[in-house]
Scaffold this motif. Structure first.
Motif, PDB file in Angstrom:
ATOM      1  N   ILE A 281      -3.977   4.688  -0.778  1.00  0.00           N
ATOM      2  CA  ILE A 281      -4.873   5.300   0.221  1.00  0.00           C
ATOM      3  C   ILE A 281      -4.541   6.786   0.305  1.00  0.00           C
ATOM      4  CG2 ILE A 281      -5.649   5.254   2.631  1.00  0.00           C
ATOM      5  CD1 ILE A 281      -6.182   2.593   1.376  1.00  0.00           C
ATOM      6  N   TYR A 282      -5.586   7.616   0.296  1.00  0.00           N
ATOM      7  CA  TYR A 282      -5.381   9.072   0.374  1.00  0.00           C
ATOM      8  C   TYR A 282      -5.855   9.554   1.737  1.00  0.00           C
ATOM      9  CZ  TYR A 282      -5.701  14.016  -1.057  1.00  0.00           C
ATOM     10  OH  TYR A 282      -5.550  15.379  -1.157  1.00  0.00           O
ATOM     11  N   CYS A 283      -4.920   9.847   2.633  1.00  0.00           N
ATOM     12  CA  CYS A 283      -5.255  10.368   3.970  1.00  0.00           C
ATOM     13  C   CYS A 283      -4.557  11.705   4.161  1.00  0.00           C
ATOM     14  CB  CYS A 283      -4.744   9.451   5.074  1.00  0.00           C
ATOM     15  SG  CYS A 283      -5.376   7.814   5.060  1.00  0.00           S
ATOM     16  N   PRO A 284      -4.970  12.753   3.453  1.00  0.00           N
ATOM     17  CA  PRO A 284      -4.226  14.007   3.566  1.00  0.00           C
ATOM     18  C   PRO A 284      -4.366  14.601   4.963  1.00  0.00           C
ATOM     19  CG  PRO A 284      -6.272  14.343   2.373  1.00  0.00           C
ATOM     20  CD  PRO A 284      -6.171  12.881   2.634  1.00  0.00           C
ATOM     21  N   ILE A 285      -3.239  14.924   5.578  1.00  0.00           N
ATOM     22  CA  ILE A 285      -3.264  15.497   6.932  1.00  0.00           C
ATOM     23  C   ILE A 285      -2.789  16.942   6.817  1.00  0.00           C
ATOM     24  CG2 ILE A 285      -2.294  15.354   9.260  1.00  0.00           C
ATOM     25  CD1 ILE A 285      -1.936  12.287   8.625  1.00  0.00           C
ATOM     26  N   ASP A 286      -3.720  17.867   6.949  1.00  0.00           N
ATOM     27  CA  ASP A 286      -3.389  19.292   6.871  1.00  0.00           C
ATOM     28  C   ASP A 286      -3.994  19.959   8.098  1.00  0.00           C
ATOM     29  OD1 ASP A 286      -2.878  21.916   6.229  1.00  0.00           O
ATOM     30  OD2 ASP A 286      -3.430  21.691   4.115  1.00  0.00           O
TER      31      ASP A 286
ATOM     32  N   THR B  76       0.845  -1.206   0.000  1.00  0.00           N
ATOM     33  CA  THR B  76       0.000   0.000   0.000  1.00  0.00           C
ATOM     34  C   THR B  76       0.878   1.254   0.000  1.00  0.00           C
ATOM     35  OG1 THR B  76      -1.646  -1.166   1.327  1.00  0.00           O
ATOM     36  CG2 THR B  76      -1.846   1.218   1.255  1.00  0.00           C
ATOM     37  N   VAL B  77       0.470   2.255  -0.782  1.00  0.00           N
ATOM     38  CA  VAL B  77       1.109   3.577  -0.658  1.00  0.00           C
ATOM     39  C   VAL B  77       0.079   4.495  -0.001  1.00  0.00           C
ATOM     40  CG1 VAL B  77       0.476   4.174  -3.052  1.00  0.00           C
ATOM     41  CG2 VAL B  77       2.201   5.528  -1.872  1.00  0.00           C
ATOM     42  N   ILE B  78       0.488   5.192   1.076  1.00  0.00           N
ATOM     43  CA  ILE B  78      -0.442   6.082   1.791  1.00  0.00           C
ATOM     44  C   ILE B  78       0.044   7.517   1.623  1.00  0.00           C
ATOM     45  CG2 ILE B  78      -1.568   6.620   3.982  1.00  0.00           C
ATOM     46  CD1 ILE B  78      -1.011   3.838   4.951  1.00  0.00           C
ATOM     47  N   PHE B  79      -0.814   8.344   0.998  1.00  0.00           N
ATOM     48  CA  PHE B  79      -0.469   9.760   0.798  1.00  0.00           C
ATOM     49  C   PHE B  79      -0.968  10.580   1.974  1.00  0.00           C
ATOM     50  CE2 PHE B  79      -0.547   7.922  -3.409  1.00  0.00           C
ATOM     51  CZ  PHE B  79       0.554   8.502  -4.032  1.00  0.00           C
ATOM     52  N   THR B  80      -0.050  11.283   2.644  1.00  0.00           N
ATOM     53  CA  THR B  80      -0.478  12.119   3.781  1.00  0.00           C
ATOM     54  C   THR B  80      -0.257  13.603   3.495  1.00  0.00           C
ATOM     55  OG1 THR B  80       1.708  11.905   4.751  1.00  0.00           O
ATOM     56  CG2 THR B  80       0.032  10.356   5.515  1.00  0.00           C
TER      57      THR B  80
END
Length: 552
Positions: A338-343, A313-317
């Protein structure tokens, strides 16, 4: 800050740059990593013809949609980075910096990253706040200083969250659960990230999560040319951290738990893929590495190594890049994305709460914030809503701010202040007249005592014109008050004037002394005595008028 060398090294810049210490050190790391990644893969030749508008139009997307490609530059070198950083002057939170005596600049904690700042630009009577990249959430940096933003004439607001609909806490939870799921199924997890910032919070959350999720034997690798410096720097900037991390320093304990992860060998860091990493590497594992755009850096290698298996899995933060565009060159891809953007920057709900609290007279912001996002045009809550409505600007536009400098502060020298004699003219209001020389230097104004006239010397020598000091004339007293017409007429009659007529005019009254062929004009701010060549009479009338006025 990543653009700083382009400004200081290529534009003839001769000014000073102000920044906090963590900003300089972490900015240095980010730039060093970028330069290192780019220099690892030197290009045999450079192409620039494609920047021609006619050719660019024919290129595939996203190149044909790129904005202002003619201004794109090659990456700077480490020499230029060091030269740019040498122009920076370090400042601390709440430190007041004088700029040529004209304004004062003060950095305040913005709560977003170590050393990140909002800035106040103020004169003695006006105040502009610049709010950018701020966070009200409790993460590792010092909390945002809101109180100092109060009483602003203008608040310039930018750098809000790029993903207003995503909740950072929910995203971190999703990040941890997806990571655990993949590793349990025997897959590897790739996290494209910057070497500083959100990674500190992610490692902290994983530290709390590892044992409960049964991941204690899974290795975590952090690969970056500046990995070691980044992890160490975060531990030494104690005064820039939030309160509970500061208290740990005095215990003494490391403020961040990644120190413990390193001691127990759960987290290992390497400057690159080559060398120690290749001998220590074991799977399944979790890798944090750059660059989040997936265009250069060690992440490219892992994308190609793990992309063919659906177990990985590649997880984009990082929210800076569209993950679909980042993945485009690697398609077709079997690995899960997986797209889990943390801003953690301010969202629109937090902005409206902040504006209610600090109550600036005017808000200035980019045009994009004054309307809902194009993809969600019905979401009226995803825009800045304030009274009066925010003034908006576009890129490179010049705005005239809706306030003017009306007052200046002037200091009085002690010996001059000593000579003043205030007179009370109304209860609580006193006035004094001042004769002084105004001395102005570096936008600072000082009233100094006037020079004393010099005594003439005995010799016949003529003085040069330039030696003349302006003589201070003896000033007539100033007059204030108003003349009550009826009482004035009675006083005239007492003093032997008869046949007095009073006429009302637009500005006041005219008193006619018909027998003496004299006219007294009484207006709000002046009194005129008009009589025909009778100086004695004029002086008598003047003295009568003065009895009704205050002198000082």
């Amino acid at each position: 800050m990543m653009a700083l060398p382009y400004i200081t090294e290529h534009t003839g810049f001769t000014g000073t740059v102000y920044a906090t210490e963590p900003t300089v050190q972490i900015g240095r790391l980010l730039m060093e990593e970028l330069v290192n990644f780019i220099e690892r893969v030197p290009k045999a030749q450079s192409a620039s013809l494609w920047k021609n508008k006619d050719i660019q139009r024919l290129l595939p997307s996203p190149l044909k949609d790129a904005v202002e490609v003619s201004t794109w530059r090659r990456c700077y070198t480490m020499q230029e980075v060091n030269s740019a950083l040498s122009k920076i002057q370090l400042v601390g939170y709440s430190q007041k910096i004088e700029l040529f005596g004209a304004v004062q600049v003060t950095p305040l904690s913005s709560g977003y990253a170590l050393g990140s700042s909002n800035w106040i630009i103020q004169s003695h009577y006006e105040k502009v706040s610049y709010v950018s990249g701020s966070s009200l959430l409790t993460t590792h940096p010092q909390p945002m200083d809101q109180a100092s933003l109060k009483n602003s004439d203008v608040l310039v607001l930018t750098g809000l969250t790029q993903i207003p609909t995503a909740n950072p806490d929910g995203m971190v939870g999703e990040f941890c659960s997806n990571l655990a799921l993949t590793v349990r199924n025997g897959g590897n997890v790739l996290v494209p990230c910057y070497p500083s910032g959100v990674i500190y919070d992610l490692l902290e959350c994983l530290y709390q999560y590892i044992d409960s999720a049964g991941l204690s034997n899974i290795p975590f690798y952090f690969i970056s040319p500046v990995a070691n410096s980044s992890l160490e720097f975060s531990q030494i900037f104690a005064e820039w951290l939030c309160h509970n991390k500061q208290t740990k320093v005095y215990l003494p304990e490391p403020p961040f738990p990644h120190a413990e992860l390193i001691q127990t060998n759960k987290l290992k860091h390497y400057p690159s893929l080559h060398g120690d990493f290749s001998s220590d590497f074991r799977q399944p594992c979790v890798v944090f590495t750059g660059h989040p755009s997936l265009r250069f850096g060690d992440v490219v290698h892992f994308m190609e190594l793990w992309g063919k298996s659906s177990l990985n899995t590649v997880i984009f933060t990082e929210p800076d890049f569209s993950y679909l565009e980042a993945l485009a060159p690697y398609q077709p891809l079997a690995m899960k994305c997986i797209y889990c953007p943390i801003d953690t920057r301010l969202n629109f709900i937090q902005v409206s709460k902040l504006l209610k609290e600090v109550q600036p007279l005017h808000v200035v912001c980019p045009e994009q914030y004054t309307q809902p996002p194009p993809a969600q045009s019905h979401r009226m809550d995803l825009m800045i809503d304030c009274q009066p409505p925010a003034m908006s600007y576009r890129r490179a536009e010049v705005l005239a701010l809706p306030f003017k400098r009306r007052y200046e502060k002037i200091e009085i020298m002690p010996e001059l202040a000593d000579s003043l004699v205030p007179m009370e003219i109304k209860p609580g209001i006193s006035l004094a007249t001042v004769s002084a020389v105004l001395h102005t230097k570096d936008n600072k104004h000082v009233l100094q005592p006037p020079p004393r006239p010099t005594q003439p010397t005995g010799g016949k020598k003529r003085k040069r014109a330039s030696d003349d000091i302006p003589d201070c004339k003896v000033l007539k007293p100033l007059l204030s008050g108003s003349i009550p017409v009826e009482q004035f007429v009675q006083a005239l009659e007492k003093h032997g004037f008869s046949d007095i007529k009073v006429e009302d005019t637009a500005k006041g009254h005219i008193v006619l002394l018909q027998e003496a062929e004299t006219l007294i004009q009484i207006e709000e701010d002046s009194t005129h005595i008009i009589c025909d060549n009778d100086e004695m009479l004029r002086v008598r009338l003047r003295d009568l008028v003065l009895k009704f006025l205050q002198k000082f």
